[in-house]
Motif scaffolding. Structure first.
Motif, PDB file in Angstrom:
ATOM      1  N   PRO A 129      86.458  65.192  -5.968  1.00 42.48           N
ATOM      2  CA  PRO A 129      86.957  63.846  -5.630  1.00 42.48           C
ATOM      3  C   PRO A 129      85.975  63.034  -4.798  1.00 42.48           C
ATOM      4  O   PRO A 129      85.857  61.820  -4.985  1.00 42.48           O
TER       5      PRO A 129
ATOM      6  N   ASP B 184      84.792  75.868   7.544  1.00 42.23           N
ATOM      7  CA  ASP B 184      86.195  76.296   7.418  1.00 42.23           C
ATOM      8  C   ASP B 184      86.299  77.726   6.919  1.00 42.23           C
ATOM      9  O   ASP B 184      87.022  78.547   7.479  1.00 42.23           O
TER      10      ASP B 184
ATOM     11  N   ALA C  49      78.094  62.053   2.110  1.00 40.75           N
ATOM     12  CA  ALA C  49      79.506  62.441   2.235  1.00 40.75           C
ATOM     13  C   ALA C  49      79.757  63.782   1.549  1.00 40.75           C
ATOM     14  O   ALA C  49      80.494  64.630   2.057  1.00 40.75           O
TER      15      ALA C  49
ATOM     16  N   ARG D  61      81.656  71.099   5.909  1.00 42.27           N
ATOM     17  CA  ARG D  61      82.967  71.339   6.511  1.00 42.27           C
ATOM     18  C   ARG D  61      83.698  72.461   5.796  1.00 42.27           C
ATOM     19  O   ARG D  61      84.349  73.291   6.423  1.00 42.27           O
ATOM     20  N   MET D  62      83.595  72.475   4.481  1.00 45.77           N
ATOM     21  CA  MET D  62      84.246  73.540   3.712  1.00 45.77           C
ATOM     22  C   MET D  62      83.641  74.897   4.081  1.00 45.77           C
ATOM     23  O   MET D  62      84.346  75.894   4.223  1.00 45.77           O
TER      24      MET D  62
ATOM     25  N   SER E 113      78.362  66.457   3.710  1.00 46.53           N
ATOM     26  CA  SER E 113      79.220  66.559   4.889  1.00 46.53           C
ATOM     27  C   SER E 113      80.480  67.361   4.544  1.00 46.53           C
ATOM     28  O   SER E 113      80.869  68.284   5.274  1.00 46.53           O
ATOM     29  N   ALA E 114      81.103  67.024   3.410  1.00 49.01           N
ATOM     30  CA  ALA E 114      82.309  67.736   2.985  1.00 49.01           C
ATOM     31  C   ALA E 114      81.997  69.195   2.697  1.00 49.01           C
ATOM     32  O   ALA E 114      82.765  70.101   3.066  1.00 49.01           O
TER      33      ALA E 114
ATOM     34  N   VAL F 230      88.204  68.899  -3.021  1.00 53.37           N
ATOM     35  CA  VAL F 230      87.369  68.227  -2.020  1.00 53.37           C
ATOM     36  C   VAL F 230      86.073  67.674  -2.627  1.00 53.37           C
ATOM     37  O   VAL F 230      85.814  66.470  -2.564  1.00 53.37           O
TER      38      VAL F 230
END
Lengths: 374, 100
Positions: free
Chosen positions: A318, A360, A349, A356-357, A352-353, A315
């Motif tokens: 990349p 999660d 971004a 989210r991780m 943001s990622a 995630v």
């Protein structure tokens, strides 16, 4: 370990730290824009690859001038035959004497900084099919014929950037040490090379008494003694020591001068107490003097500590790679403002990622606890 | 019974992969209005865990950046998408609801 040795070891470690600090001060951090990086790539011929054949007439290190002259004449005769159109590969097989002989002297493709300077200069000055005059290198006399010449694209921008950074650092350190050497008026004492050779053959951690006080090099305001040098020799790699033991007197003098410069550097660092004394790297061709890391490198470095390998590889990395691709594309088109916008958007971004991780992971942990039997 | 579930983003990813074959994450973002740069890889990672997509690192760097990951829909992913597409047609009278 006696208390005296402990104290000496501590002093030595302190000296090393001071040297590291001083070296960090003398090395600037060069930074180049993408366009400048491309200019360096082309200007310094990193984009050129040459395929050459050569015929080597090796000269022994102890060869007398007459032997050298004989070999040179032999090389010149072969060079004339090659220049007159005789098959170079056949000549290399007949007269060459190095591992490339079975391949007709073929060295394959090579770029700049792969061969010794005089060889490189001669090879890169030739066009395909041309034969060089006799070239002298530390290995002997060469006759060179260029077979092919091609241009290559810069396929690893970051690798090239890191390479340039290391090069500038190295040059800056060398320059600073040379500056220390010249300004301190080094004076090698008679027999210093002999002492160094003996010390290298029998390395000891500490020298005692008169042996330790033996002066090897004097300089303005101080001296380098055998006692100063002993821990350095003791800590050196055995392979290096073997090389030093069989080195010529000139090489040993150079080693002594360089070690004195390092000694001076430590003394200078102690005296200056981290006073800024930066000497910029030899970067005369280019206006900017700072190589920055790739965009987002620090964020990835931090993420490496905070997230699992899977999250990082699948995630976060990349996401950052995509940003870099778009960022460098924008820069290569000269669209600086777009590049800035891409970088800001990519950073957003990335966060943001990352969020989210995190959510999660927390969610999964809560569910796992929830499902635990009472 | 464990019925495969697809979120709107997952359905969009599968739609793109079925339509265009192997794709990069960034390519999907550029071709879609639903997927964003900050969410696409999280979604792809989740879908990988569920077995809807599989990925591989491209063998050779294209020359203008690091090697990137290529994604492809698995058989399970394609079946899940078709099933959801079918269900959507039934519920919405023939229109696909996700990612449009």
């Amino acid at each position: 370990m006696g208390i005296l040795n402990k104290w000496k070891l501590r002093a030595e470690m302190k000296g090393n730290i001071e040297i590291v600090r001083a070296l960090a001060r003398v090395t600037s951090v060069p930074s180049l824009t993408e366009t400048e990086l491309a200019e360096v790539w082309v200007h310094n011929r990193y984009n050129v690859r040459v395929r050459a054949r050569h015929i080597l007439f090796p000269v022994a290190s102890n060869a007398c001038p007459t032997q050298r002259e004989t070999l040179r004449r032999k090389a010149e005769v072969i060079q004339a035959r090659a220049a007159n159109g005789e098959d170079f590969a056949t000549l290399a097989r007949l007269y060459g004497s190095d591992p490339t002989v079975p391949h007709g002297g073929d060295l394959g493709f090579f770029g700049v900084e792969r061969m010794v300077p005089s060889f490189e200069q001669a090879a890169f000055a030739l066009q395909p099919g041309q034969v060089s005059p006799v070239v002298e290198t530390p290995f002997g006399y060469h006759v060179i014929r260029v077979e092919e010449r091609k241009h290559v694209a810069m396929d690893d921008r970051e690798g090239f950037r890191r390479f340039l950074f290391a090069r500038v650092q190295e040059e800056a350190v060398e320059k600073y040490l040379a500056h220390l050497e010249s300004s301190a008026c080094l004076e090698l004492q008679a027999g210093a090379e002999v002492v160094l050779r003996e010390m290298v053959q029998q390395p000891v951690k500490w020298l005692q008494g008169r042996a330790a006080k033996r002066t090897l090099v004097r300089y303005r305001g101080g001296k380098l003694t055998a006692g100063d040098l002993a821990p350095v020799i003791y800590g050196a790699h055995p392979e290096h020591l073997v090389k030093v033991a069989i080195a010529s007197d000139e090489a040993l003098q150079m080693i002594l001068r360089r070690e004195t410069a390092r000694h001076l550097l430590a003394a200078d660092a102690r005296a200056s107490k981290n006073r800024s004394r930066a000497i910029r790297g030899n970067w005369t061709t280019f206006s900017h003097n700072h190589i920055g890391s790739a965009p987002g490198a620090k964020l990835l470095w931090m993420a490496d500590f905070l997230y699992s390998r899977k999250s990082l590889e699948e995630v976060l990395k990349p996401t950052m790679d995509d940003m870099r691709v778009e960022y460098f594309d924008a820069l290569s088109q000269g669209r600086t403002w777009k590049a800035r916008w891409v970088r800001a958007r990519g950073t957003w971004a990335f966060f943001s990622a990352a969020c989210r991780m995190t959510v999660d992971s927390v969610g999964k942990a809560v569910m796992w606890i929830w499902r635990l039997p009472d | 019974m464990n019925i495969p579930k697809l979120s709107a983003k997952e359905a969009e990813v599968l739609r793109l992969l079925i339509a265009h074959g192997e794709m990069y994450g960034l390519e999907m973002v550029q071709r879609s209005t639903v997927l964003k740069r900050g969410t696409v890889y999280v979604t792809l990672s989740r879908m990988g865990d569920k077995g809807y997509v599989e990925s591989r690192l491209e063998g050779v760097s294209p020359g203008d950046g690091p090697p990137r990951r290529l994604y492809e829909a698995t058989g399970l992913g394609v079946r899940a998408y078709r099933a959801m597409e079918h269900a959507a047609r039934i519920f919405s009278g023939g229109e696909v609801a996700w990612g449009s």
